[in-house]
Design an enzyme around this catalytic site. Sequence first.
Site, PDB file in Angstrom:
ATOM      1  N   CYS A   2      47.306  39.060  35.913  1.00 62.22           N
ATOM      2  CA  CYS A   2      48.548  39.489  35.379  1.00 62.22           C
ATOM      3  C   CYS A   2      48.644  38.899  33.953  1.00 62.22           C
ATOM      4  CB  CYS A   2      49.526  38.709  36.446  1.00 62.22           C
ATOM      5  SG  CYS A   2      49.835  39.279  37.781  1.00 62.22           S
ATOM      6  N   ARG A  27      42.798  40.387  31.015  1.00 55.59           N
ATOM      7  CA  ARG A  27      42.708  39.576  32.347  1.00 55.59           C
ATOM      8  C   ARG A  27      42.656  40.143  33.624  1.00 55.59           C
ATOM      9  NH1 ARG A  27      45.517  35.065  30.857  1.00 55.59           N
ATOM     10  NH2 ARG A  27      46.601  34.785  32.799  1.00 55.59           N
ATOM     11  N   TRP A  74      47.956  42.306  38.273  1.00 52.32           N
ATOM     12  CA  TRP A  74      46.934  42.501  39.372  1.00 52.32           C
ATOM     13  C   TRP A  74      47.508  42.266  40.774  1.00 52.32           C
ATOM     14  CZ3 TRP A  74      43.413  39.866  42.341  1.00 52.32           C
ATOM     15  CH2 TRP A  74      42.166  39.953  42.249  1.00 52.32           C
ATOM     16  N   ASN A 100      53.799  35.921  37.047  1.00 52.37           N
ATOM     17  CA  ASN A 100      52.391  35.777  37.110  1.00 52.37           C
ATOM     18  C   ASN A 100      52.135  34.680  37.910  1.00 52.37           C
ATOM     19  OD1 ASN A 100      49.666  35.683  36.994  1.00 52.37           O
ATOM     20  ND2 ASN A 100      49.498  34.355  34.993  1.00 52.37           N
ATOM     21  N   GLY A 101      51.488  34.849  39.060  1.00 51.55           N
ATOM     22  CA  GLY A 101      51.427  33.859  40.290  1.00 51.55           C
ATOM     23  C   GLY A 101      51.649  34.364  41.895  1.00 51.55           C
ATOM     24  N   GLU A 481      22.423  32.911  37.372  1.00 50.57           N
ATOM     25  CA  GLU A 481      23.492  33.342  36.380  1.00 50.57           C
ATOM     26  C   GLU A 481      23.101  34.762  35.821  1.00 50.57           C
ATOM     27  OE1 GLU A 481      26.404  32.828  35.295  1.00 50.57           O
ATOM     28  OE2 GLU A 481      26.498  33.612  33.310  1.00 50.57           O
ATOM     29  N   LYS A 485      25.431  37.817  36.163  1.00 49.29           N
ATOM     30  CA  LYS A 485      26.031  38.787  35.265  1.00 49.29           C
ATOM     31  C   LYS A 485      25.816  40.209  35.483  1.00 49.29           C
ATOM     32  CE  LYS A 485      27.567  36.786  33.422  1.00 49.29           C
ATOM     33  NZ  LYS A 485      28.535  35.855  33.103  1.00 49.29           N
ATOM     34  N   GLU A 488      28.091  41.821  38.209  1.00 40.76           N
ATOM     35  CA  GLU A 488      29.553  41.895  37.923  1.00 40.76           C
ATOM     36  C   GLU A 488      29.822  43.111  37.027  1.00 40.76           C
ATOM     37  OE1 GLU A 488      31.559  38.693  35.894  1.00 40.76           O
ATOM     38  OE2 GLU A 488      29.601  38.229  35.041  1.00 40.76           O
ATOM     39  N   HIS A 504       9.836  32.605  52.633  1.00 43.95           N
ATOM     40  CA  HIS A 504      10.397  32.143  53.891  1.00 43.95           C
ATOM     41  C   HIS A 504      11.697  33.182  54.408  1.00 43.95           C
ATOM     42  CE1 HIS A 504       8.576  27.988  53.744  1.00 43.95           C
ATOM     43  NE2 HIS A 504       8.987  28.262  52.277  1.00 43.95           N
ATOM     44  N   LYS A 603      39.928  38.107  34.373  1.00 40.61           N
ATOM     45  CA  LYS A 603      39.330  37.045  33.485  1.00 40.61           C
ATOM     46  C   LYS A 603      39.650  35.819  33.740  1.00 40.61           C
ATOM     47  CE  LYS A 603      36.715  35.635  29.816  1.00 40.61           C
ATOM     48  NZ  LYS A 603      35.613  35.621  30.047  1.00 40.61           N
TER      49      LYS A 603
HETATM   50  C1  F6R Z   1      31.475  35.745  35.359  1.00 37.41           C
HETATM   51  C2  F6R Z   1      32.790  35.048  35.254  1.00 37.41           C
HETATM   52  C3  F6R Z   1      33.465  34.286  36.176  1.00 37.41           C
HETATM   53  C4  F6R Z   1      34.156  32.804  35.798  1.00 37.41           C
HETATM   54  C5  F6R Z   1      34.868  32.254  36.946  1.00 37.41           C
HETATM   55  C6  F6R Z   1      35.519  31.130  36.793  1.00 37.41           C
HETATM   56  O1  F6R Z   1      31.020  36.218  34.238  1.00 37.41           O
HETATM   57  O2  F6R Z   1      33.151  34.969  34.247  1.00 37.41           O
HETATM   58  O3  F6R Z   1      32.379  34.028  37.352  1.00 37.41           O
HETATM   59  O4  F6R Z   1      33.124  32.136  35.346  1.00 37.41           O
HETATM   60  O5  F6R Z   1      35.801  33.111  37.302  1.00 37.41           O
HETATM   61  O6  F6R Z   1      36.327  31.060  35.307  1.00 37.41           O
HETATM   62  P1  F6R Z   1      36.497  29.855  34.453  1.00 37.41           P
HETATM   63  O7  F6R Z   1      35.445  29.489  33.711  1.00 37.41           O
HETATM   64  O8  F6R Z   1      37.820  30.460  33.675  1.00 37.41           O
HETATM   65  O9  F6R Z   1      37.148  28.769  35.493  1.00 37.41           O
END
Ligand code: F6R
Length: 608
Positions: A2, A27, A74, A100-101, A481, A485, A488, A504, A603
């Site tokens: 949001c 976002r 959202w 937002n919330g 990681e 990446k 997603e 295993h 985001k």
């Molecule tokens: C992956 C990604 C998410 C954030 C997670 C935490 O690329 O961006 O996994 O890392 O949602 O977000 P923050 O860092 O804002 O707490």
Amino acid sequence: MCGIIGYVGKKNAVPILIDGLKKLEYRGYDSSGIAIYNDNSLSIHKSKGKLKNLENKIEGKTLYSNLGIGHTRWATHGEPADVNSHAHTSTRETIAEIHNGIIENYLELKSFLQKNSQCVFKSETDTEIIAHLIDYFYEGNLFDAVYNATQKMEGAYSIGVICKDEPNKLIGVRKDSPLIIGIGENENFIASDIPAILKYTKDVLLIENNQFAEITKDNVKVFDNDKNEIKSKFFKVTWDEECAEKEGFDHFTLKEIFEQPKAVHRTLHHNIKNNEIHFENINITKDELKSFNKIYILGCGTAYNAGLIGKYALKKFAGINAMCEIASEFRYNDPIIDENTLVICISQSGETLDTLQSLRLAKEKRAKILSIVNIVGSSITRESDYIFYTLGGPEIGVASTKIFTCQLMGLYLLSLHFGNLLRRISDDEIKFYINELISIPDKIQKLLDDSEKIKQIASEQFQNESIFYMGRNVDMEIAYESSLKLKEISYINSFAIGAGELKHGTIALVKDETFVISFATQEFLFDKMISNIKEIKARGAYVLTIVKDECKDISDLCDKVLKIPYTLDIFTPILSIIPMQLLAYHISVMRGNDVDKPRNLAKSVTVE
Ligand code: F6R
């Protein structure tokens, strides 16, 4: 999640609101809307889907107003639909509001209003309740009505409110969801995040939780939860609008990947002088550090993955055995915390609810909190005892790239500093390590200069439906990681595994042409990795291996070898992630995905 924008001033609010919403698109959202004051009434325009739908809806209408609010939604309560989009109005259409919330007691408030007012509910949202509740309390003073309504509301909210009968006024409230105030000349703003207002002002007021802002075009008054007027923290934004623009790159994600040499350099050099570490907001003494008998590192997603690597650095440099946990699990796992606990919270946004609530739980139990955060003034920083700011600038692409490497840099510096405080590493040793860190940005640049090579690999693999990653030690964490990446932004099924764990169970999945990316950058584990690579090669896998520049030639063993510049084993993750980010990016583009805004993702995850 949001996005909120609000405007009061002399200009036409409509293009400002639309432009602000575009800047908040990152976002994550599924619908959008605006409310403006126009000709003695409130005019509401909203649409499901992309902002373009809203723009098409208002195109050709001559909308003009000096006051308005806008929102990207959202969906949580009620499906993405025009009717559920914000702004919501009260039945008499006196009040319009965006939120937002989540209002946790909205059902209770709904039945209260159904019994005690004439209001008619139109949507399935929790948000609509707020407009009706404010109208219920409205007796000619919008500020008082908003204040009284919030005293009944439970949950997390930042809200923006306007009223037909007070067309010079915008009210903003912040509780557990982000909200900032932009101060302009003859105009003022509210927004969820700075990029939304950066075109108009760099002067920002940070309002805290449970604070209320009464805003006109020439004045901003901020009040606490007892209605006392207070002085808010002023903050001058140091980056400019271009930082939040694509600057010729096809996507923000690609731009941010390429910004890493600078972002990491800034994060490092801001904290060193003459090869010594000097933190601005971390003044932990040796005695204090010694008093901690437990250190937790918490985060979600990529931030958690950074923490996993930080755990190795703390052990290597400071001899500290930290525990790294996913924030959403930590909170419900009866963690053992007391005044001798240090909790390190890692977050790009500083607003991730699970991380924030874990922080609060730890604080309640008297732990000290050190946060590694990118957004200045975010909720996590406000509630922390010590702060390390990653200086990566705004990260707009939903997938975290440059802030991950900045977080790693922060964790390396912190571990070295702790090691030095505890005299586990000498001043000379620290200088040696810092020199090595100083060389990192150029090495990242070298990897980026080679990006065509990665694009070629992407073109060979983008139709693959599964890609596996494996490694040992910090290479295993970077495998996690890399896999995240890829998942997603490419939507390819992927997992990562410790290479020793393969046999295993998971090796059963390996068959002819299974694409496996293996990391073999840890010198002391090199031979072990070679055995693991042989195991999967024998089952037909197609193997790409990441190694250090000067390592033994293994080209006859693997299908492809990718070299990263030489660095110490512990620092390799900050380099080996770069080709993996590029790979995920190019695969995503080749599959026709929305790289910057992948499906179902936001985001800033401000709900559980
Ligand atoms: C992956 C990604 C998410 C954030 C997670 C935490 O690329 O961006 O996994 O890392 O949602 O977000 P923050 O860092 O804002 O707490």
